[in-house]
Design a protein around this motif. Structure first.
Motif, PDB file in Angstrom:
ATOM      1  N   LEU A  52       0.843  -1.183   0.000  1.00  0.00           N
ATOM      2  CA  LEU A  52       0.000   0.000   0.000  1.00  0.00           C
ATOM      3  C   LEU A  52       0.880   1.236   0.000  1.00  0.00           C
ATOM      4  O   LEU A  52       1.924   1.273   0.650  1.00  0.00           O
ATOM      5  CB  LEU A  52      -0.912   0.015   1.233  1.00  0.00           C
ATOM      6  CG  LEU A  52      -1.909  -1.141   1.339  1.00  0.00           C
ATOM      7  CD1 LEU A  52      -2.618  -1.116   2.690  1.00  0.00           C
ATOM      8  CD2 LEU A  52      -2.931  -1.089   0.208  1.00  0.00           C
ATOM      9  N   HIS A  53       0.440   2.259  -0.737  1.00  0.00           N
ATOM     10  CA  HIS A  53       1.208   3.487  -0.814  1.00  0.00           C
ATOM     11  C   HIS A  53       0.245   4.645  -0.993  1.00  0.00           C
ATOM     12  O   HIS A  53      -0.967   4.458  -1.118  1.00  0.00           O
ATOM     13  CB  HIS A  53       2.216   3.428  -1.974  1.00  0.00           C
ATOM     14  CG  HIS A  53       1.590   3.086  -3.284  1.00  0.00           C
ATOM     15  ND1 HIS A  53       0.900   3.996  -4.051  1.00  0.00           N
ATOM     16  CD2 HIS A  53       1.524   1.908  -3.954  1.00  0.00           C
ATOM     17  CE1 HIS A  53       0.464   3.398  -5.153  1.00  0.00           C
ATOM     18  NE2 HIS A  53       0.820   2.140  -5.122  1.00  0.00           N
ATOM     19  N   GLY A  54       0.774   5.836  -0.996  1.00  0.00           N
ATOM     20  CA  GLY A  54      -0.066   7.001  -1.239  1.00  0.00           C
ATOM     21  C   GLY A  54      -1.035   7.254  -0.095  1.00  0.00           C
ATOM     22  O   GLY A  54      -0.712   7.101   1.083  1.00  0.00           O
ATOM     23  N   ALA A  55      -2.262   7.620  -0.461  1.00  0.00           N
ATOM     24  CA  ALA A  55      -3.245   8.080   0.522  1.00  0.00           C
ATOM     25  C   ALA A  55      -3.959   6.949   1.242  1.00  0.00           C
ATOM     26  O   ALA A  55      -4.634   7.192   2.243  1.00  0.00           O
ATOM     27  CB  ALA A  55      -4.279   8.967  -0.171  1.00  0.00           C
ATOM     28  N   PHE A  56      -3.853   5.738   0.733  1.00  0.00           N
ATOM     29  CA  PHE A  56      -4.690   4.656   1.257  1.00  0.00           C
ATOM     30  C   PHE A  56      -3.867   3.729   2.150  1.00  0.00           C
ATOM     31  O   PHE A  56      -3.226   2.783   1.688  1.00  0.00           O
ATOM     32  CB  PHE A  56      -5.334   3.889   0.105  1.00  0.00           C
ATOM     33  CG  PHE A  56      -6.138   4.786  -0.803  1.00  0.00           C
ATOM     34  CD1 PHE A  56      -7.299   5.377  -0.348  1.00  0.00           C
ATOM     35  CD2 PHE A  56      -5.704   5.052  -2.091  1.00  0.00           C
ATOM     36  CE1 PHE A  56      -8.026   6.229  -1.169  1.00  0.00           C
ATOM     37  CE2 PHE A  56      -6.429   5.891  -2.924  1.00  0.00           C
ATOM     38  CZ  PHE A  56      -7.591   6.482  -2.461  1.00  0.00           C
ATOM     39  N   ARG A  57      -3.900   4.031   3.438  1.00  0.00           N
ATOM     40  CA  ARG A  57      -3.201   3.219   4.436  1.00  0.00           C
ATOM     41  C   ARG A  57      -4.155   2.942   5.595  1.00  0.00           C
ATOM     42  O   ARG A  57      -4.942   3.797   5.980  1.00  0.00           O
ATOM     43  CB  ARG A  57      -1.951   3.933   4.946  1.00  0.00           C
ATOM     44  CG  ARG A  57      -0.874   4.089   3.892  1.00  0.00           C
ATOM     45  CD  ARG A  57       0.340   4.798   4.480  1.00  0.00           C
ATOM     46  NE  ARG A  57       1.394   4.969   3.494  1.00  0.00           N
ATOM     47  CZ  ARG A  57       2.316   4.059   3.214  1.00  0.00           C
ATOM     48  NH1 ARG A  57       2.312   2.906   3.846  1.00  0.00           N
ATOM     49  NH2 ARG A  57       3.245   4.296   2.304  1.00  0.00           N
ATOM     50  N   PRO A  58      -4.083   1.754   6.165  1.00  0.00           N
ATOM     51  CA  PRO A  58      -4.981   1.438   7.282  1.00  0.00           C
ATOM     52  C   PRO A  58      -4.568   2.165   8.553  1.00  0.00           C
ATOM     53  O   PRO A  58      -3.381   2.395   8.801  1.00  0.00           O
ATOM     54  CB  PRO A  58      -4.826  -0.080   7.443  1.00  0.00           C
ATOM     55  CG  PRO A  58      -3.478  -0.390   6.867  1.00  0.00           C
ATOM     56  CD  PRO A  58      -3.250   0.604   5.769  1.00  0.00           C
ATOM     57  N   VAL A  59      -5.571   2.507   9.347  1.00  0.00           N
ATOM     58  CA  VAL A  59      -5.345   3.088  10.666  1.00  0.00           C
ATOM     59  C   VAL A  59      -5.293   1.983  11.717  1.00  0.00           C
ATOM     60  O   VAL A  59      -4.467   2.008  12.627  1.00  0.00           O
ATOM     61  CB  VAL A  59      -6.448   4.107  11.004  1.00  0.00           C
ATOM     62  CG1 VAL A  59      -6.286   4.648  12.424  1.00  0.00           C
ATOM     63  CG2 VAL A  59      -6.451   5.249   9.989  1.00  0.00           C
ATOM     64  N   GLY A  60      -6.178   1.001  11.579  1.00  0.00           N
ATOM     65  CA  GLY A  60      -6.214  -0.131  12.495  1.00  0.00           C
ATOM     66  C   GLY A  60      -5.400  -1.301  11.977  1.00  0.00           C
ATOM     67  O   GLY A  60      -4.558  -1.146  11.083  1.00  0.00           O
ATOM     68  N   ASP A  61      -5.688  -2.492  12.513  1.00  0.00           N
ATOM     69  CA  ASP A  61      -4.898  -3.664  12.134  1.00  0.00           C
ATOM     70  C   ASP A  61      -5.769  -4.836  11.697  1.00  0.00           C
ATOM     71  O   ASP A  61      -5.448  -5.988  11.960  1.00  0.00           O
ATOM     72  CB  ASP A  61      -3.966  -4.077  13.280  1.00  0.00           C
ATOM     73  CG  ASP A  61      -4.714  -4.260  14.604  1.00  0.00           C
ATOM     74  OD1 ASP A  61      -5.949  -4.138  14.620  1.00  0.00           O
ATOM     75  OD2 ASP A  61      -4.050  -4.545  15.611  1.00  0.00           O
ATOM     76  N   THR A  62      -6.865  -4.538  10.986  1.00  0.00           N
ATOM     77  CA  THR A  62      -7.735  -5.601  10.480  1.00  0.00           C
ATOM     78  C   THR A  62      -7.427  -5.914   9.016  1.00  0.00           C
ATOM     79  O   THR A  62      -6.975  -5.050   8.259  1.00  0.00           O
ATOM     80  CB  THR A  62      -9.217  -5.214  10.584  1.00  0.00           C
ATOM     81  OG1 THR A  62      -9.480  -4.092   9.717  1.00  0.00           O
ATOM     82  CG2 THR A  62      -9.596  -4.862  12.013  1.00  0.00           C
ATOM     83  N   ASP A  63      -7.699  -7.155   8.640  1.00  0.00           N
ATOM     84  CA  ASP A  63      -7.614  -7.535   7.231  1.00  0.00           C
ATOM     85  C   ASP A  63      -8.634  -6.762   6.406  1.00  0.00           C
ATOM     86  O   ASP A  63      -8.412  -6.457   5.233  1.00  0.00           O
ATOM     87  CB  ASP A  63      -7.825  -9.044   7.076  1.00  0.00           C
ATOM     88  CG  ASP A  63      -9.126  -9.522   7.697  1.00  0.00           C
ATOM     89  OD1 ASP A  63      -9.594  -8.905   8.678  1.00  0.00           O
ATOM     90  OD2 ASP A  63      -9.686 -10.526   7.218  1.00  0.00           O
TER      91      ASP A  63
END
Length: 250
Positions: free
Chosen positions: A115-126
Motif C-alpha cells: 500500500l502506498h499514497g493516501a490509502f493506508r490502514p489506521v487499524g490492524d484488520t484484514d
C-alpha cells in the motif's frame, strides 16, 4: 463471522426496522458495531467498539432514526485485529472527491498487500487493508471518476484477487450506488409496491410498509442472513458482485 446490512433506495428511507433485526444478533457479535448514512456527498458515520445491544450510540440511533438512500451497517465478531474503535466497521476514505464506505464479513489469511499514497490502514484488520487496497487499485485504474458500469467492471476484475485470499463478503458505497459481493453467505431482497406488513425473524416486531411508503418507492436490502420471516430473500452465488441503484439491482 461478522454481520452485514446494506440498504439502497430511490428516496431517503428509514433503515431502523432492518437495523433492529441486525442488532438483535449482537449477543453473538459483541465486538463493535457501526453504521453509515449517506446524505448527498456527505456521510454520517457512527461507530462504537461496544456491541449494538450495549452501545449508547446504537440507543441514540434507535431514538433518532436518519433517512438515507444508501446505508451500510456492520456488527463485529473479531477474527483479526483487537477490539478497538479504529478496527470497527464501516471504514471510510475519500476518492475522486467523494466519500467511500466499506464493511466486510470474512477472513483474509495473511493478506499483506503493498500500500502506498493516501490509502493506508489506521487499524490492524484484514478488512481495512482490503478496503485500502481496493481504493488504491481503483485510483490506479481510472484517472478520474468513471461511470458506475465502468466502476463495476473494474471491481469485478479486482474482487477475485481478494476472494482468493479467504472469505470476502462486503458492502461498498460512494453515495451514488451500493455494491455487494457474496463470497460465502449473503442475501438480498427488494421492497416495492404493493407494500405489506413484514415481521422480523429474530425480534417480535412487525412494520406495515404500506403505511410508510408511496407507490413509487423502491428499497433493496442486503444482509448476511435474512432479517425477516415472511419475505423472499435471494442468496448471492459464490463470487457474485451486484450493483444496486435507486433501490433496484442494476
Amino acid at each position: 463471522m461478522c454481520q452485514l446490512l446494506g440498504m439502497n433506495a430511490n428516496t431517503p428511507t428509514d433503515v431502523m426496522f432492518s437495523f433492529t433485526g441486525l442488532a438483535t444478533r449482537a449477543h453473538e457479535h459483541k465486538d463493535g458495531f457501526g453504521i453509515a448514512f449517506f446524505e448527498d456527498r456527505g456521510v454520517r458515520l457512527f461507530v462504537d467498539h461496544y456491541g449494538a445491544r450495549q452501545s449508547p450510540v446504537a440507543e441514540l440511533l434507535q431514538r433518532c432514526p436518519i433517512r438515507s438512500r444508501n446505508v451500510i451497517a456492520h456488527i463485529r465478531k473479531a477474527t483479526q485485529g483487537r477490539i478497538a474503535l479504529e478496527n470497527t466497521h464501516p471504514f471510510m476514505r475519500e476518492l475522486w472527491g467523494r466519500y467511500w464506505v466499506f464493511a466486510h464479513n470474512g477472513d483474509l489469511k495473511q493478506f499483506e498487500p503493498r500500500l502506498h499514497g493516501a490509502f493506508r490502514p489506521v487499524g490492524d484488520t484484514d478488512s481495512e487493508r482490503a478496503f485500502c487496497w481496493l481504493m488504491q487499485e481503483l485510483a490506479k485504474a481510472h484517472a478520474s471518476v468513471p461511470a458506475l458500469p465502468e466502476l463495476t467492471r473494474t471491481l469485478s476484475e479486482l474482487v477475485p484477487q481478494l476472494n482468493a485470499q479467504g472469505s470476502f463478503n462486503f458492502l461498498l458505497s460512494n453515495g451514488q450506488a451500493l455494491w455487494a459481493h457474496g463470497s460465502t453467505r449473503l442475501f438480498w431482497l427488494q421492497r416495492r409496491h404493493p407494500f405489506r406488513p413484514t415481521r422480523l425473524r429474530d425480534e417480535d416486531l412487525t412494520v406495515d410498509f404500506a403505511q410508510l411508503t408511496t407507490p413509487q418507492d423502491r428499497v433493496a436490502v442486503i444482509a448476511t442472513e435474512p432479517l425477516t420471516a415472511d419475505e423472499e430473500w435471494t442468496a448471492f452465488e459464490p463470487g457474485e458482485l451486484r450493483l444496486f441503484i435507486d433501490g433496484a439491482p442494476a
